[in-house]
Scaffold this active site. Structure first.
Site, mmCIF file in Angstrom:
data_model
loop_
_atom_site.group_PDB
_atom_site.id
_atom_site.type_symbol
_atom_site.label_atom_id
_atom_site.label_comp_id
_atom_site.label_asym_id
_atom_site.label_seq_id
_atom_site.Cartn_x
_atom_site.Cartn_y
_atom_site.Cartn_z
ATOM 1 N N ARG A 195 4.287 4.901 -4.073
ATOM 2 C CA ARG A 195 5.406 5.699 -4.625
ATOM 3 C C ARG A 195 4.942 7.065 -5.094
ATOM 4 O O ARG A 195 5.509 7.637 -6.023
ATOM 5 C CB ARG A 195 6.075 4.944 -5.770
ATOM 6 C CG ARG A 195 6.626 3.646 -5.317
ATOM 7 C CD ARG A 195 7.861 3.166 -5.993
ATOM 8 N NE ARG A 195 8.142 1.889 -5.374
ATOM 9 C CZ ARG A 195 7.655 0.737 -5.814
ATOM 10 N NH1 ARG A 195 6.946 0.689 -6.917
ATOM 11 N NH2 ARG A 195 7.902 -0.365 -5.147
ATOM 12 N N CYS A 219 -3.150 6.227 -8.997
ATOM 13 C CA CYS A 219 -3.983 5.673 -7.929
ATOM 14 C C CYS A 219 -3.794 6.534 -6.681
ATOM 15 O O CYS A 219 -2.653 6.831 -6.303
ATOM 16 C CB CYS A 219 -3.561 4.243 -7.634
ATOM 17 S SG CYS A 219 -3.275 3.281 -9.138
ATOM 18 N N ASP A 233 3.328 -4.823 4.465
ATOM 19 C CA ASP A 233 4.727 -4.423 4.252
ATOM 20 C C ASP A 233 5.065 -3.506 5.424
ATOM 21 O O ASP A 233 4.520 -2.396 5.529
ATOM 22 C CB ASP A 233 4.863 -3.699 2.905
ATOM 23 C CG ASP A 233 6.201 -3.968 2.263
ATOM 24 O OD1 ASP A 233 7.166 -4.212 3.012
ATOM 25 O OD2 ASP A 233 6.281 -3.923 1.019
ATOM 26 N N ASP A 278 -0.419 0.816 2.454
ATOM 27 C CA ASP A 278 0.705 1.409 3.201
ATOM 28 C C ASP A 278 0.302 2.784 3.747
ATOM 29 O O ASP A 278 -0.516 3.479 3.139
ATOM 30 C CB ASP A 278 1.913 1.574 2.276
ATOM 31 C CG ASP A 278 2.454 0.235 1.804
ATOM 32 O OD1 ASP A 278 2.475 -0.706 2.618
ATOM 33 O OD2 ASP A 278 2.829 0.139 0.622
ATOM 34 N N LYS A 293 7.998 -7.554 4.001
ATOM 35 C CA LYS A 293 6.630 -8.085 3.969
ATOM 36 C C LYS A 293 6.438 -9.209 4.977
ATOM 37 O O LYS A 293 7.327 -10.042 5.142
ATOM 38 C CB LYS A 293 6.322 -8.630 2.568
ATOM 39 C CG LYS A 293 6.280 -7.580 1.484
ATOM 40 C CD LYS A 293 5.871 -8.222 0.162
ATOM 41 C CE LYS A 293 5.751 -7.178 -0.925
ATOM 42 N NZ LYS A 293 7.053 -6.603 -1.294
ATOM 43 N N CYS A 333 2.795 6.873 -15.063
ATOM 44 C CA CYS A 333 1.781 5.816 -15.087
ATOM 45 C C CYS A 333 0.639 6.264 -15.981
ATOM 46 O O CYS A 333 0.391 7.464 -16.121
ATOM 47 C CB CYS A 333 1.215 5.573 -13.692
ATOM 48 S SG CYS A 333 2.429 4.996 -12.519
ATOM 49 N N ARG A 374 16.206 -4.354 -0.615
ATOM 50 C CA ARG A 374 15.757 -4.558 0.775
ATOM 51 C C ARG A 374 15.920 -5.993 1.222
ATOM 52 O O ARG A 374 15.980 -6.274 2.406
ATOM 53 C CB ARG A 374 14.269 -4.173 0.903
ATOM 54 C CG ARG A 374 14.025 -2.716 1.095
ATOM 55 C CD ARG A 374 12.642 -2.458 1.678
ATOM 56 N NE ARG A 374 11.585 -2.982 0.846
ATOM 57 C CZ ARG A 374 10.333 -3.166 1.257
ATOM 58 N NH1 ARG A 374 9.998 -2.880 2.490
ATOM 59 N NH2 ARG A 374 9.416 -3.637 0.444
ATOM 60 N N TYR A 375 15.863 -6.936 0.274
ATOM 61 C CA TYR A 375 15.998 -8.364 0.584
ATOM 62 C C TYR A 375 17.295 -8.844 -0.055
ATOM 63 O O TYR A 375 17.681 -8.343 -1.118
ATOM 64 C CB TYR A 375 14.818 -9.152 0.009
ATOM 65 C CG TYR A 375 13.466 -8.646 0.451
ATOM 66 C CD1 TYR A 375 12.917 -9.027 1.664
ATOM 67 C CD2 TYR A 375 12.735 -7.784 -0.361
ATOM 68 C CE1 TYR A 375 11.675 -8.563 2.069
ATOM 69 C CE2 TYR A 375 11.490 -7.318 0.031
ATOM 70 C CZ TYR A 375 10.962 -7.712 1.247
ATOM 71 O OH TYR A 375 9.739 -7.248 1.636
ATOM 72 N N CYS A 417 -1.151 5.445 -3.964
ATOM 73 C CA CYS A 417 0.128 4.933 -4.473
ATOM 74 C C CYS A 417 1.251 5.026 -3.444
ATOM 75 O O CYS A 417 1.551 6.107 -2.931
ATOM 76 C CB CYS A 417 0.525 5.721 -5.710
ATOM 77 S SG CYS A 417 2.125 5.208 -6.359
ATOM 78 N N ARG A 446 17.015 -10.233 -3.992
ATOM 79 C CA ARG A 446 16.241 -9.616 -5.069
ATOM 80 C C ARG A 446 16.248 -8.091 -4.948
ATOM 81 O O ARG A 446 16.433 -7.565 -3.853
ATOM 82 C CB ARG A 446 14.811 -10.131 -5.104
ATOM 83 C CG ARG A 446 14.081 -10.050 -3.781
ATOM 84 C CD ARG A 446 12.893 -11.011 -3.821
ATOM 85 N NE ARG A 446 12.061 -10.920 -2.649
ATOM 86 C CZ ARG A 446 12.254 -11.595 -1.523
ATOM 87 N NH1 ARG A 446 13.306 -12.396 -1.397
ATOM 88 N NH2 ARG A 446 11.423 -11.466 -0.512
#
Ligand code: SF4
Length: 354
Positions: free
Chosen positions: A111, A106, A308, A271, A315, A102, A89-90, A109, A93
């Site tokens: 994702r 959570c 974000d 998010d 971000k 995981c 996205r950037y 999450c 990086r």
């Protein structure tokens, strides 16, 4: 990992479940995985459904409510995937999604669309090689964040297979890895793991921490072992309604992070992920927390408050306003305690926000 609690039958003997939690654990409408390690389960209040950590882990029927603003992939990661498992996205990086498992799941999450599976490693390794080739072929990439899922649940050998290959790419300045393992499965931070990671400096760790209750003697020991191996630790905390969205909890968390050698880094606005509207706060709430930290705790204890932007905008950092105007060659400012009338001389007086 084998002994995680995942189903209603596994939760019910340990927790006094509410009717709502029971319905959610049994609900076919709920698609996101549930799971907690026995260690992390021991940090949750067995009887109190208002326990902050419990609300991040045990589902409720609120998850089945879809808000009109909810999105499956709010950060548009899938649109920015030049090869499977790489998010670019950037310009400088990439995110390397190494796995989809995981130790805990959570409820907020970002994702949740991809985590919770269990792809065989042979499939993952073929995918990883494509990601490594993509990074090697793009000299403008200087930083890789290995994430998932949680990459620290991979075996030392598998993890080293990936990290050692990334480490050989000459245009990468450093490698980062995002994990919640030090606070949910601290027993995973073994001498063998830290010795392996220390071979690949500069290597940084982003640790996902939600609440001061996660900072136990066990997690402190895990963080000390990582820090002693020369790995800089920085935190990522998601701001969550009714869980950590007040100044007292955040002050305790940020100061506690410094005590266990984690530098507070990001406070992330939750998010708009599908089924998470009950956990999201207003932006005002996040800014109030930053106001309640700045000037009251060390600058080292103040994270960046980050949104974000949905749709893949990237971000942005939100900060409280301190400049109130310009007068006679000076900016007029209000300090962190609300006292106004301070002047910063600046003869040019160029607009601060062009
Ligand atoms: S540990 Fe991270 S990737 Fe895994 S469920 Fe929690 S937020 Fe999602």
């Amino acid at each position: 990992m084998r002994n995680r609690l995942r189903t209603h039958a596994e939760f019910a003997p340990i927790f006094t479940l509410t009717d709502d939690e029971t319905a959610a654990l049994r609900s076919p409408q709920r698609t996101f995985s549930t799971g907690i390690t026995p260690y992390y389960a021991s940090l949750l209040d067995r009887d109190n459904p208002d326990c902050a950590l419990r609300k991040t882990m045990i589902p409720t029927m609120a998850e089945t409510v879809i808000d009109p603003h909810d999105m499956v992939d709010p950060l548009a990661e899938d649109e920015h995937a030049p090869v499977p498992g790489i998010v670019h996205r950037y310009p400088d990086r990439v995110l390397f999604l190494a796995n989809d498992v995981c130790p805990v799941y959570c409820r907020y999450c970002t994702r949740s669309r991809i985590v919770g599976g269990n792809a065989p490693f042979s499939v993952a390794r073929a995918r990883w090689q494509k990601g490594i080739d993509y990074i090697a072929g793009n000299p403008g990439i200087h930083d890789v964040l290995i994430s998932g899922g949680d990459p620290l649940i991979l075996s030392d050998d598998r993890l080293e297979w990936l990290i050692s290959r990334l480490h050989k790419i000459p245009h990468l300045d450093f490698i980062r890895l995002g994990t919640k393992v030090p606070v949910v499965l601290p027993q995973r931070i073994t001498p063998a793991l830290t010795q392996m990671l220390a071979k690949y400096h500069p290597f940084y760790l982003s640790v996902h921490v939600t609440h001061p209750r996660e900072l136990t003697a066990e997690s402190a020991r895990a963080c000390a072992a990582l820090a002693d191996a020369g790995i800089p630790l920085a935190s990522q905390t998601v701001l969550l309604r009714g869980i950590n969205d007040n100044v007292e909890t955040m002050r305790e968390l940020m100061r506690g992070l410094l005590r266990v050698r984690i530098r507070p880094y990001y406070l992330l606005q939750c998010d708009p992920i599908t089924g998470s509207s009950h956990l999201r706060t207003s932006l005002r709430s996040g800014l109030d927390i930053i106001r309640g930290l700045r000037g009251h705790v060390s600058g080292y204890a103040i994270p960046h408050y980050i949104v974000d932007l949905p749709g893949g905008g990237g971000k942005i950092a939100l900060t409280p306003e301190h400049i109130n105007g310009y007068e006679d060659g000076a900016w007029l400012a209000t300090n962190s305690h609300g006292v106004s009338g301070f002047r910063y001389p600046d003869p040019e007086g160029l607009p601060l926000y062009p």
